[in-house]
Design a protein around this motif. Structure first.
Motif, PDB file in Angstrom:
ATOM      1  N   PRO A  77      49.684  30.452  -3.944  1.00 53.35           N
ATOM      2  CA  PRO A  77      49.736  31.681  -3.144  1.00 53.35           C
ATOM      3  C   PRO A  77      49.588  31.368  -1.661  1.00 53.35           C
ATOM      4  O   PRO A  77      49.110  30.303  -1.277  1.00 53.35           O
ATOM      5  CB  PRO A  77      48.536  32.487  -3.656  1.00 53.35           C
ATOM      6  CG  PRO A  77      47.571  31.448  -4.137  1.00 53.35           C
ATOM      7  CD  PRO A  77      48.420  30.331  -4.687  1.00 53.35           C
ATOM      8  N   THR A  78      50.036  32.292  -0.831  1.00 56.68           N
ATOM      9  CA  THR A  78      49.894  32.141   0.617  1.00 56.68           C
ATOM     10  C   THR A  78      49.096  33.314   1.177  1.00 56.68           C
ATOM     11  O   THR A  78      48.779  34.264   0.466  1.00 56.68           O
ATOM     12  CB  THR A  78      51.268  32.115   1.316  1.00 56.68           C
ATOM     13  OG1 THR A  78      51.889  33.397   1.146  1.00 56.68           O
ATOM     14  CG2 THR A  78      52.165  31.045   0.742  1.00 56.68           C
ATOM     15  N   GLY A  79      48.822  33.238   2.474  1.00 56.77           N
ATOM     16  CA  GLY A  79      48.168  34.352   3.134  1.00 56.77           C
ATOM     17  C   GLY A  79      49.188  35.404   3.544  1.00 56.77           C
ATOM     18  O   GLY A  79      50.384  35.277   3.283  1.00 56.77           O
ATOM     19  N   PHE A  80      48.715  36.457   4.207  1.00 51.37           N
ATOM     20  CA  PHE A  80      49.582  37.521   4.678  1.00 51.37           C
ATOM     21  C   PHE A  80      49.482  37.622   6.191  1.00 51.37           C
ATOM     22  O   PHE A  80      48.586  37.069   6.804  1.00 51.37           O
ATOM     23  CB  PHE A  80      49.184  38.854   4.032  1.00 51.37           C
ATOM     24  CG  PHE A  80      49.348  38.874   2.535  1.00 51.37           C
ATOM     25  CD1 PHE A  80      50.573  39.178   1.975  1.00 51.37           C
ATOM     26  CD2 PHE A  80      48.275  38.588   1.697  1.00 51.37           C
ATOM     27  CE1 PHE A  80      50.735  39.191   0.589  1.00 51.37           C
ATOM     28  CE2 PHE A  80      48.422  38.605   0.315  1.00 51.37           C
ATOM     29  CZ  PHE A  80      49.658  38.910  -0.242  1.00 51.37           C
ATOM     30  N   GLY A  81      50.431  38.348   6.790  1.00 47.86           N
ATOM     31  CA  GLY A  81      50.363  38.582   8.230  1.00 47.86           C
ATOM     32  C   GLY A  81      51.154  37.561   9.006  1.00 47.86           C
ATOM     33  O   GLY A  81      52.299  37.252   8.677  1.00 47.86           O
ATOM     34  N   SER A  88      39.302  21.907  10.397  1.00 48.43           N
ATOM     35  CA  SER A  88      39.415  22.452   9.038  1.00 48.43           C
ATOM     36  C   SER A  88      40.880  22.680   8.707  1.00 48.43           C
ATOM     37  O   SER A  88      41.763  22.578   9.555  1.00 48.43           O
ATOM     38  CB  SER A  88      38.669  23.782   8.946  1.00 48.43           C
ATOM     39  OG  SER A  88      39.343  24.774   9.683  1.00 48.43           O
ATOM     40  N   LEU A  89      41.144  23.051   7.481  1.00 48.62           N
ATOM     41  CA  LEU A  89      42.501  23.386   7.087  1.00 48.62           C
ATOM     42  C   LEU A  89      42.984  24.630   7.826  1.00 48.62           C
ATOM     43  O   LEU A  89      44.178  24.780   8.092  1.00 48.62           O
ATOM     44  CB  LEU A  89      42.576  23.595   5.576  1.00 48.62           C
ATOM     45  CG  LEU A  89      42.385  22.340   4.718  1.00 48.62           C
ATOM     46  CD1 LEU A  89      42.471  22.692   3.244  1.00 48.62           C
ATOM     47  CD2 LEU A  89      43.426  21.292   5.072  1.00 48.62           C
ATOM     48  N   ALA A  90      42.053  25.529   8.156  1.00 53.86           N
ATOM     49  CA  ALA A  90      42.434  26.725   8.912  1.00 53.86           C
ATOM     50  C   ALA A  90      42.950  26.337  10.286  1.00 53.86           C
ATOM     51  O   ALA A  90      43.961  26.866  10.771  1.00 53.86           O
ATOM     52  CB  ALA A  90      41.232  27.666   9.044  1.00 53.86           C
ATOM     53  N   GLU A  91      42.270  25.390  10.937  1.00 55.00           N
ATOM     54  CA  GLU A  91      42.708  24.930  12.253  1.00 55.00           C
ATOM     55  C   GLU A  91      44.044  24.195  12.149  1.00 55.00           C
ATOM     56  O   GLU A  91      44.920  24.334  13.012  1.00 55.00           O
ATOM     57  CB  GLU A  91      41.650  24.007  12.855  1.00 55.00           C
ATOM     58  CG  GLU A  91      41.987  23.499  14.259  1.00 55.00           C
ATOM     59  CD  GLU A  91      42.064  24.602  15.302  1.00 55.00           C
ATOM     60  OE1 GLU A  91      42.711  24.383  16.337  1.00 55.00           O
ATOM     61  OE2 GLU A  91      41.479  25.684  15.068  1.00 55.00           O
ATOM     62  N   ILE A  92      44.192  23.425  11.106  1.00 52.64           N
ATOM     63  CA  ILE A  92      45.466  22.739  10.891  1.00 52.64           C
ATOM     64  C   ILE A  92      46.582  23.762  10.703  1.00 52.64           C
ATOM     65  O   ILE A  92      47.696  23.602  11.201  1.00 52.64           O
ATOM     66  CB  ILE A  92      45.375  21.795   9.676  1.00 52.64           C
ATOM     67  CG1 ILE A  92      44.403  20.655   9.968  1.00 52.64           C
ATOM     68  CG2 ILE A  92      46.749  21.234   9.336  1.00 52.64           C
ATOM     69  CD1 ILE A  92      44.138  19.753   8.775  1.00 52.64           C
ATOM     70  N   GLN A 110      49.624  32.891   7.178  1.00 50.55           N
ATOM     71  CA  GLN A 110      50.350  32.536   5.962  1.00 50.55           C
ATOM     72  C   GLN A 110      50.200  31.051   5.659  1.00 50.55           C
ATOM     73  O   GLN A 110      49.938  30.654   4.512  1.00 50.55           O
ATOM     74  CB  GLN A 110      51.826  32.900   6.117  1.00 50.55           C
ATOM     75  CG  GLN A 110      52.645  32.679   4.850  1.00 50.55           C
ATOM     76  CD  GLN A 110      54.122  32.927   5.066  1.00 50.55           C
ATOM     77  OE1 GLN A 110      54.638  32.756   6.167  1.00 50.55           O
ATOM     78  NE2 GLN A 110      54.823  33.313   4.014  1.00 50.55           N
ATOM     79  N   ILE A 111      50.376  30.214   6.686  1.00 52.36           N
ATOM     80  CA  ILE A 111      50.244  28.767   6.492  1.00 52.36           C
ATOM     81  C   ILE A 111      48.808  28.413   6.133  1.00 52.36           C
ATOM     82  O   ILE A 111      48.562  27.569   5.258  1.00 52.36           O
ATOM     83  CB  ILE A 111      50.692  28.017   7.760  1.00 52.36           C
ATOM     84  CG1 ILE A 111      52.180  28.263   8.012  1.00 52.36           C
ATOM     85  CG2 ILE A 111      50.416  26.527   7.635  1.00 52.36           C
ATOM     86  CD1 ILE A 111      52.665  27.776   9.362  1.00 52.36           C
ATOM     87  N   GLU A 112      47.848  29.066   6.793  1.00 52.76           N
ATOM     88  CA  GLU A 112      46.439  28.814   6.481  1.00 52.76           C
ATOM     89  C   GLU A 112      46.157  29.140   5.019  1.00 52.76           C
ATOM     90  O   GLU A 112      45.483  28.375   4.316  1.00 52.76           O
ATOM     91  CB  GLU A 112      45.546  29.658   7.381  1.00 52.76           C
ATOM     92  CG  GLU A 112      44.058  29.516   7.064  1.00 52.76           C
ATOM     93  CD  GLU A 112      43.193  30.455   7.884  1.00 52.76           C
ATOM     94  OE1 GLU A 112      42.074  30.773   7.421  1.00 52.76           O
ATOM     95  OE2 GLU A 112      43.636  30.881   8.979  1.00 52.76           O
ATOM     96  N   LEU A 156      47.554  26.438   2.757  1.00 53.84           N
ATOM     97  CA  LEU A 156      46.727  25.238   2.760  1.00 53.84           C
ATOM     98  C   LEU A 156      45.431  25.446   1.979  1.00 53.84           C
ATOM     99  O   LEU A 156      44.969  24.566   1.245  1.00 53.84           O
ATOM    100  CB  LEU A 156      46.415  24.821   4.200  1.00 53.84           C
ATOM    101  CG  LEU A 156      47.593  24.303   5.022  1.00 53.84           C
ATOM    102  CD1 LEU A 156      47.167  24.089   6.461  1.00 53.84           C
ATOM    103  CD2 LEU A 156      48.153  23.014   4.435  1.00 53.84           C
ATOM    104  N   ARG A 157      44.826  26.621   2.156  1.00 55.26           N
ATOM    105  CA  ARG A 157      43.574  26.896   1.439  1.00 55.26           C
ATOM    106  C   ARG A 157      43.789  26.925  -0.069  1.00 55.26           C
ATOM    107  O   ARG A 157      42.995  26.360  -0.828  1.00 55.26           O
ATOM    108  CB  ARG A 157      42.980  28.225   1.907  1.00 55.26           C
ATOM    109  CG  ARG A 157      42.320  28.153   3.278  1.00 55.26           C
ATOM    110  CD  ARG A 157      41.588  29.444   3.604  1.00 55.26           C
ATOM    111  NE  ARG A 157      40.911  29.330   4.888  1.00 55.26           N
ATOM    112  CZ  ARG A 157      39.737  28.765   5.065  1.00 55.26           C
ATOM    113  NH1 ARG A 157      39.102  28.232   4.029  1.00 55.26           N
ATOM    114  NH2 ARG A 157      39.189  28.703   6.260  1.00 55.26           N
ATOM    115  N   SER A 158      44.859  27.587  -0.504  1.00 51.81           N
ATOM    116  CA  SER A 158      45.123  27.633  -1.939  1.00 51.81           C
ATOM    117  C   SER A 158      45.460  26.242  -2.465  1.00 51.81           C
ATOM    118  O   SER A 158      45.086  25.889  -3.595  1.00 51.81           O
ATOM    119  CB  SER A 158      46.254  28.620  -2.244  1.00 51.81           C
ATOM    120  OG  SER A 158      47.458  28.225  -1.611  1.00 51.81           O
ATOM    121  N   ALA A 159      46.138  25.432  -1.642  1.00 48.68           N
ATOM    122  CA  ALA A 159      46.434  24.061  -2.049  1.00 48.68           C
ATOM    123  C   ALA A 159      45.149  23.269  -2.230  1.00 48.68           C
ATOM    124  O   ALA A 159      45.022  22.460  -3.161  1.00 48.68           O
ATOM    125  CB  ALA A 159      47.327  23.393  -1.009  1.00 48.68           C
TER     126      ALA A 159
END
Length: 311
Positions: free
Chosen positions: A224-228, A191-195, A233-235, A238-241
């Motif tokens: 937007p990005t993630g936090f922490g 998934s994009l999370a794993e990437i 953040q990268i996850e 990618l998710r927002s993208a």
């Protein structure tokens, strides 16, 4: 030689703590104008941000497959120090911290351990410090960038002393390898999370994507990005993208980062980091294929989805 060892010591001090006067910069051959009209608190905050939060300057952060301190990479450095008869104070830094390594190099120069130093450079130092200094010099603010370039140029001087200008006397054996990438693009569970987790670890992806890098890229692509952690953040990026049709733009940013680092390692292949450079460039090839797949997602050509299950 004395001037070189003193510069190594000064750079080691700057890797460990922020400069408190112009003399600290002069000793490291850095322009004192870099701290003019700046408060010590501001300089200290910047140092903490880049040498603790953004880029921990320790070999494990670049060579460990999880990017964690205290593993086999740290133990390897303990062995190097023991063999060199070097016993530093490690109460405040890890054994594989850049400050410790620069002081070890200075110690080996001072004690004329040229052959052992050549091995240290070839089998360890030039396997991770070029990636650190490249990230510092290209992503950091002026003082951080100048520090990165100073470390890189100083190590080049040491390499010339220990292995000859052209590096022709390097031994062919090379016992160390990069950590496994731990990524299978053909796995349907990817998934994009794993990437995102893959991209966050330099030893796995070959990239150094700092918080600052991702934040800047996200702002420019209006995502937007993630936090922490950097992984989160990268996850989030990618998710927002994936949600806002931004995967093509993200892929272009990542492709540019790959090209930039690949060019750096291409230049390193001419020096003491040849074997490492080959490994890193191969790893970047894997990352490039993953980024190509991310861009294909943007064109609806692959089965990878932002919410695919992960292991």
């Amino acid at each position: 030689m004395i001037a070189l060892t003193l510069r190594l010591e000064a750079l080691a001090s700057l890797a460990e703590s922020p400069p408190r006067s112009e003399n600290d910069l002069n000793a490291a051959s850095l322009d004192s104008a870099l701290i003019e009209h700046r408060s010590l608190d501001e300089i200290a905050a910047e140092h903490y941000a880049w040498f603790t939060h953004e880029l921990m300057p320790a070999a494990s952060a670049f060579l460990d497959e999880e990017g964690l301190l205290g593993g086999s990479v740290s133990q390897r450095m303990r062995r190097w120090m023991a063999e060199a008869g070097y016993e530093p104070d490690l109460r405040s830094v890890s054994p594989d911290h850049l400050a410790v390594e620069l002081r070890l190099i200075a110690h080996m120069l001072q004690t004329d351990q040229v052959k052992a130093l050549s091995s240290l450079l070839r089998m360890h130092t030039m396997g991770w410090v070029p990636l650190l200094t490249h990230a510092l010099s290209t992503q950091g603010p002026d003082l951080v960038s100048a520090f990165g370039m100073a470390v890189a140029s100083t190590l080049k001087e040491v390499v010339q002393i220990t292995s000859g200008v052209d590096g022709s006397d390097q031994a062919p054996e090379f016992p160390f390898e990069l950590a496994p990438a731990g990524f299978d693009l053909d796995d349907p569970r990817v998934s994009l999370a794993e990437i995102g987790r893959f991209l966050a670890v330099p030893a796995r992806s070959g990239l150094v994507l700092t918080h600052a890098f991702v934040a800047k890229a996200a702002r420019e692509s209006h995502l937007p990005t993630g936090f922490g952690t950097r992984s989160r953040q990268i996850e989030g990026w990618l998710r927002s993208a994936g949600q806002y049709d931004g995967l093509l733009a993200v892929g272009e940013v990542l492709s540019g980062a790959i090209d930039d680092v690949d060019q750096m390692w291409t230049l390193e292949e001419k020096g003491a980091g040849t074997s490492w450079a080959q490994q890193w460039r191969t790893r970047l090839g894997l990352t490039r294929s993953i980024v190509d797949s991310i861009q294909s997602v943007g064109l609806n050509e692959t089965p990878i989805h932002p919410d695919a299950p992960t292991s």
